[in-house]
Design an enzyme around this catalytic site. Structure first.
Site, mmCIF file in Angstrom:
data_model
loop_
_atom_site.group_PDB
_atom_site.id
_atom_site.type_symbol
_atom_site.label_atom_id
_atom_site.label_comp_id
_atom_site.label_asym_id
_atom_site.label_seq_id
_atom_site.Cartn_x
_atom_site.Cartn_y
_atom_site.Cartn_z
ATOM 1 N N GLU A 193 4.853 -9.013 -2.250
ATOM 2 C CA GLU A 193 4.088 -9.625 -1.326
ATOM 3 C C GLU A 193 3.974 -8.850 -0.237
ATOM 4 O O GLU A 193 3.115 -9.220 0.887
ATOM 5 C CB GLU A 193 4.565 -11.079 -0.954
ATOM 6 N N ASP A 196 -24.782 17.590 12.368
ATOM 7 C CA ASP A 196 -25.524 18.285 13.285
ATOM 8 C C ASP A 196 -25.159 19.500 13.848
ATOM 9 O O ASP A 196 -23.908 20.065 13.841
ATOM 10 C CB ASP A 196 -26.039 17.245 14.552
ATOM 11 N N ILE A 205 7.852 -10.002 -6.986
ATOM 12 C CA ILE A 205 6.371 -9.911 -6.542
ATOM 13 C C ILE A 205 6.176 -9.182 -5.160
ATOM 14 O O ILE A 205 6.919 -9.633 -4.159
ATOM 15 C CB ILE A 205 5.903 -11.451 -6.246
ATOM 16 N N ASN A 212 15.300 -7.965 -0.886
ATOM 17 C CA ASN A 212 13.876 -7.974 -0.849
ATOM 18 C C ASN A 212 13.426 -7.832 0.539
ATOM 19 O O ASN A 212 12.288 -7.008 0.961
ATOM 20 C CB ASN A 212 13.207 -9.124 -1.432
ATOM 21 N N VAL A 218 10.329 -14.028 -6.347
ATOM 22 C CA VAL A 218 10.058 -13.706 -4.950
ATOM 23 C C VAL A 218 10.187 -12.425 -4.649
ATOM 24 O O VAL A 218 9.535 -11.441 -4.179
ATOM 25 C CB VAL A 218 10.755 -14.643 -3.946
#
Length: 887
Positions: free
Chosen positions: A284, A326, A282, A706, A279
């Protein structure tokens, strides 16, 4: 049924005078009675539903399984901590989704269609949601219709109703018709117009008979949700990267678990560590980081007059290397002013302070310009095309009473302007006499005129007369003046459009100027320094266009200018080969704009194109970034665009490119930081277990790290202030790898360094107690001390290292240590949370930590600063090498 009633009956029933419209007070009262003119969309997601959706992820399922297993094992503290991490992640995700949704809603409100409505005798532009039954709406080409209408006037009016009927061919409308059959299908109601349909041609007036869910669209539309949820190319790339890294991380974790089995370790503990490492490793948080940074960036851009309609545009902006713009209103101030007028009597300079001395020819010229116009100008408030507004002011300069003139000359027919003819004609009736007035490009008028007004007399148009007008046109164009001619013809009765523009009597022409915006020249130079080429694309005369382009620094000489007619003379291949040499494209049609975009893209350019008209939609779609004008742009142009300028300013395009580059860079640095931190955790765990040591971090510690690194410094890096030197760089290659420019090496190097320092700290925790990680028997407090040192060092390394990630070359002192207060706050909060975990007894026990001694704290501080210091030293090396390369 409104369509079965006469115009008089409808107006009487709705209690409205079409010449005055509703008063503001009456409109407000009706708005309270009928409600806002909006369609009910799908209900918003509830907080609970969003929370449940956040939990529907396979990584979360793995964690939930870990919770169940730890509960069976009796590790209740670990189970609670993992559960808290799950809930915190979900709550953060919900907060982000709510914020992103609010940002999108705010942008939708800014970009909502407008309606021209007559209230209190004045035509004004209002938000479509404030339109009420009884309002009189003005319809013109390119505008979406804001409500259901019973038409009360129509002039060559055509409406594309495919949004309602499915019929792709525009329907012709006639306000004078009355349908007696109450079963008349929607598609056959020629005297009505409907919400969400599009005016493609002509003009008209309509009185509102239904709003919101009481419209025909409202009756059949259960859901209208124009915002498609789709991933940007960047998000797709990051998702693929995340899956690849995830598979790699899981493989490593399986390997770790296998090694642990062979080494005879506690399998339950190693299972938790392996799951937690999976976990933690990764990334995430990638999708959340991208969503948060994009929503913040897009909202910021809207405050700087650039509304992003499609999120991929933010990423594409960083790769733009050609801006096709333009001229009118974008490069110039869009405040046209008539400076000169010309007739066979000669050229005359006009000023608003000079109202006397106008000849009868000049007054007749101004009269024709006023009657052949759809613009209004009263009490300083104007609506319509800036060129037409300038003509109204020109009439004021000459002392004409425009109100009386319009009242005495009723318009009974019209041949609306289009870009192919470059003409507009009206048929007016005064005291039983009919006159056609035609204005437009002087060369087109010379082709269809047979006579000219000379000293008050109508005489045949000769070649000598034509030469006079051509010479005057060249003279005015050389002064960067835009020329516009006008002619007329008396007729015996009402005639069709096909007969209007024949055998005209030429009156004369005017020369007007739209001065360049003051800030544009600096923006053109800024774009050039950023490797971006600016090009002007305009319908104006070649000399006029070049004069403005030269003044702004877009073109250096007249050879860089080309006309649409000259483009047509090239084959497609020949034009594609030469297109890069031009900077000014004059006298072009919408079809030419598409051709220019395709030719530029054929050379691998990333092209931004501006547009405001209905016919600009194809070129806006063809460009990599279609940019619509927010003020003068039609609803069609806005719908076809990727970005809308609320100030119609070229400088805003350059500013948006700068912001787009910075947003991409912020996403990139946040993601590289995440990957570096995750790699550091994997390296520390894998290497120690591989050589037979105890795990330097347990499951709950990994999850805590994390959570901290994902939700704090990474997001703060995504909110980094823009690099002021980003426009000194060349445009980014759209195919460029996410790890280009040394980013991949930095991520790997940083991860190895952080992992190595964590292992060193773990070793030191044993060493200061007189043990070694290789010892078979070690006291529990020694192992806890070592893990505490590893835990604190890893977090300190990651938090301090985030400062080095702000720029790959510049030192933190040059950037400004305090210039990103969000990052400083994230670092401070991260450190405080670490002190909470280690200092509060029950938290200390839950995470298996212990308070460090002075020597331990010094070690944490020293090792925590090493990645930052090494990175800063490496930047010095890079700067020295850059200077040598430039020398």
């Amino acid at each position: 049924m409104w369509f079965s009633k006469s115009i008089e009956e409808v107006l009487k029933e709705l209690k409205v005078d079409p010449k005055q419209g509703l008063s503001d007070a009456e409109a407000k009262a009706r708005l309270e009675k009928y409600g806002p003119n909006i369609l009910k969309g799908k209900a918003k997601k509830s907080i609970f539903r969003m929370l449940v959706e956040q939990l529907q992820d396979w990584l979360i399922y793995v964690l939930i399984a870990a919770v169940v297993i730890t509960l069976f094992m009796g590790e209740y503290v670990d189970a609670v901590i993992i559960l808290v991490v799950i809930i915190l992640n979900a709550v953060l995700g919900v907060v982000q989704e709510v914020k992103a949704g609010n940002a999108i809603e705010a942008l939708q409100k800014i970009a909502s269609p407008k309606a021209l409505v007559r209230r209190g005798g004045v035509v004004k532009e209002v938000g479509s949601e404030s339109v009420v039954p009884g309002d009189v709406l003005v319809l013109d080409a390119g505008r979406f219709i804001a409500a259901d209408l019973r038409l009360i006037e129509s002039a060559n009016l055509q409406i594309e109703e495919s949004a309602l009927t499915g019929e792709s061919v525009p329907s012709s409308k006639d306000a004078t018709l009355t349908h007696t059959d109450p079963q008349t299908p929607v598609g056959d109601r020629a005297n009505s117009a409907f919400m969400s349909t599009l005016v493609t041609y002509g003009r008209g007036l309509g009185v509102v008979i239904g709003t919101g869910m009481d419209t025909e669209v409202g009756k059949i539309a259960k859901i209208i949700d124009t915002e498609e949820e789709s991933q940007t190319p960047l998000e797709v790339r990051l998702e693929k990267l995340g899956k690849t890294l995830g598979k790699l991380a899981i493989g490593i974790c399986v390997l770790i678990f296998g090694v642990a089995m062979l080494q005879g370790r506690d399998l339950a503990e190693m299972f938790l560590i392996s799951v937690s490492l999976a976990v933690a490793s990764i990334p995430e948080g990638l999708a959340a980081i991208v969503a948060i940074v994009l929503s913040i960036g897009v909202t910021s851009m809207s405050r700087h007059n650039a509304i992003i309609r499609r999120l991929p545009a933010v990423e594409t902006l960083g790769s733009v290397n050609i801006i096709c713009s333009d001229k009118t209103g974008t490069l110039t101030q869009n405040k046209m002013t008539v400076i000169q007028y010309f007739s066979t009597a000669g050229e005359v300079t006009v000023g608003r302070e000079k109202r006397n001395g106008a000849t009868e020819d000049a007054k007749l010229l101004a009269r024709a310009m006023v009657l052949c116009s759809d613009a209004t100008y009263e009490d300083g408030e104007a609506t319509g095309d800036p060129t037409e507004i300038a003509l109204l002011l020109f009439a004021d300069d000459l002392g004409l009473e425009r109100k009386a003139l319009n009242a005495a000359n009723k318009r009974v027919g019209e041949f609306a302007f289009d870009s192919d003819r470059k003409l507009m004609s009206t048929l007016n009736e005064e005291n039983g006499r009919f006159t056609v007035y035609t204005k437009g490009a002087i060369d087109n008028l010379l082709n269809i005129s047979t006579h000219v007004l000379e000293h008050g007399q109508v005489v045949p148009l000769t070649d000598a007369h034509k030469q006079q007008f051509y010479a005057a046109t060249d003279n005015m164009s050389g002064k960067a003046l835009r020329t516009l001619g006008v002619a007329y013809r008396p007729v015996d009765s009402v005639i069709g459009t096909s007969e209007m523009e024949k055998d005209l009597i030429l009156l004369g022409m005017v020369g007007m100027i739209d001065p360049p915006r003051i800030e544009v020249k600096a923006s053109v130079e800024k774009a050039r320094n950023a490797g971006i080429t600016s090009m002007m694309i305009t319908g104006d005369h070649k000399n006029t266009a070049y004069a403005i382009a030269h003044e702004l620094g877009i073109a250096e000489n007249i050879s860089q200018a080309i006309t649409g007619q000259e483009i047509d003379a090239f084959t497609e291949q020949a034009f594609s080969e030469k297109v890069s040499g031009f900077r000014v494209f004059a006298r072009v049609s919408p079809e030419h704009k598409v051709k220019i975009v395709r030719a530029l893209k054929a050379h691998g350019n990333i092209v931004s194109m501006t547009g405001d008209g209905v016919n600009d939609a194809p070129s806006l779609n063809a460009a990599d970034i279609g940019v619509a004008m927010g003020i003068t742009g039609t609803d069609v142009a806005k719908s076809a665009s990727d970005m809308i300028l609320t100030d119609d300013n070229f400088a805003t395009i350059v500013s948006a490119i700068e912001q787009g580059r910075n947003i991409y860079n912020n996403i990139r640095k946040a993601v590289i930081f995440l990957l570096t931190c995750n790699l550091g955790e994997v390296v520390a765990m894998f290497m120690t277990l591989l050589i037979g040591w105890e795990a330097p971090l347990i499951a709950t510690q990994l999850l805590w790290i994390n959570l901290i690194t994902d939700s704090l410094p990474a997001v703060a890096l995504g909110m980094d202030p823009g690099d002021p030197d980003v426009m000194q760089e060349k445009p980014r290659d759209p195919e460029e790898s996410f790890f280009a420019g040394g980013a991949g090496i930095r991520a790997v190097g940083g991860g190895l360094l952080i992992g190595g320092l964590t292992i060193l700290a773990f070793w030191f925790g044993y060493y200061e107690h007189g043990y070694s990680p290789f010892d078979d028997v070690v006291p529990v407090d020694t192992l806890e001390n070592a893990r505490t040192l590893a835990f604190m060092t890893l977090v300190a390394c990651q938090l301090f290292y985030s400062l080095a990630m702000r720029n790959p070359v510049k030192s933190i002192f040059r950037i400004g240590v305090f210039s990103n207060k969000y990052l400083l706050g994230a670092i401070l909060l991260g450190l405080v949370l670490q002190l909470v975990v280690i200092g509060i007894p029950f938290m200390q026990e839950a995470f298996n930590l212990q308070m460090l001694d002075v020597q331990g704290w010094v070690m944490v501080l020293f090792l925590g600063l090493v990645p930052l210091l090494i990175n800063e030293l490496f930047k010095i090396f890079l700067r020295v090498r850059q200077r040598k390369a430039l020398a």
